[in-house]
Design a protein around this motif. Structure first.
Motif, mmCIF file in Angstrom:
data_model
loop_
_atom_site.group_PDB
_atom_site.id
_atom_site.type_symbol
_atom_site.label_atom_id
_atom_site.label_comp_id
_atom_site.label_asym_id
_atom_site.label_seq_id
_atom_site.Cartn_x
_atom_site.Cartn_y
_atom_site.Cartn_z
ATOM 1 N N ASN A 34 0.902 -1.427 -0.165
ATOM 2 C CA ASN A 34 -0.187 -0.082 -0.025
ATOM 3 C C ASN A 34 1.043 1.313 -0.027
ATOM 4 O O ASN A 34 0.527 2.207 -0.539
ATOM 5 N N LYS A 37 2.059 1.815 -3.659
ATOM 6 C CA LYS A 37 0.656 2.154 -4.182
ATOM 7 C C LYS A 37 0.675 3.870 -4.053
ATOM 8 O O LYS A 37 0.278 4.409 -4.969
ATOM 9 N N SER A 84 -4.958 4.433 -0.156
ATOM 10 C CA SER A 84 -3.982 3.541 0.446
ATOM 11 C C SER A 84 -3.174 3.940 2.067
ATOM 12 O O SER A 84 -2.825 3.132 2.611
#
Length: 117
Positions: A34, A37, A84
């Motif tokens: 995450n 991202k 995220s």
């Protein structure tokens, strides 16, 4: 009889600690994914802001590309980064909770071993 109960409790506590450790490691891996991202979304948004408004912007969807406009792409990347970040925060909270449970289980395991001696 009591020895069997102690060994069963020992196995249960040991299983719980091992499972908790695995969940913590898995959470760390999810956190890294995450975080990556989030960085990609923020970087892409930063690059989009610098581009000209008159350019055509395409978004990849599966095996095709959709024509979009600049504000839509910027807001999409902002939303992805925010999502995220929220997931990272949730993973951190879960990690704290799991670590507290792990410490408690390890303490119980030590006490069980001490009482067995």
């Amino acid at each position: 009889m009591a020895d069997e109960e102690i060994s069963k409790a020992f196995r249960d506590l040991q299983f719980k600690t091992n499972e908790t450790r695995m969940r913590i490691v898995q959470g760390e891996q999810n956190k890294k994914v995450n975080y990556q991202k989030m960085r990609i979304s923020e970087s892409t948004k930063k690059n989009l802001v610098d581009l000209d408004e008159n350019l055509k912007y395409y978004r990849s969807v599966g095996r095709m590309f959709l024509l979009t406009d600049k504000p839509a792409e910027i807001s999409r990347h902002e939303a992805e980064a925010k999502q995220s970040k929220e997931k990272i925060e949730a993973i951190e909270k879960q990690k704290d909770y799991l670590e507290k449970g792990l410490v408690e289980a390890e303490t119980n395991l030590r006490e069980l071993i001490q009482s067995r001696r």
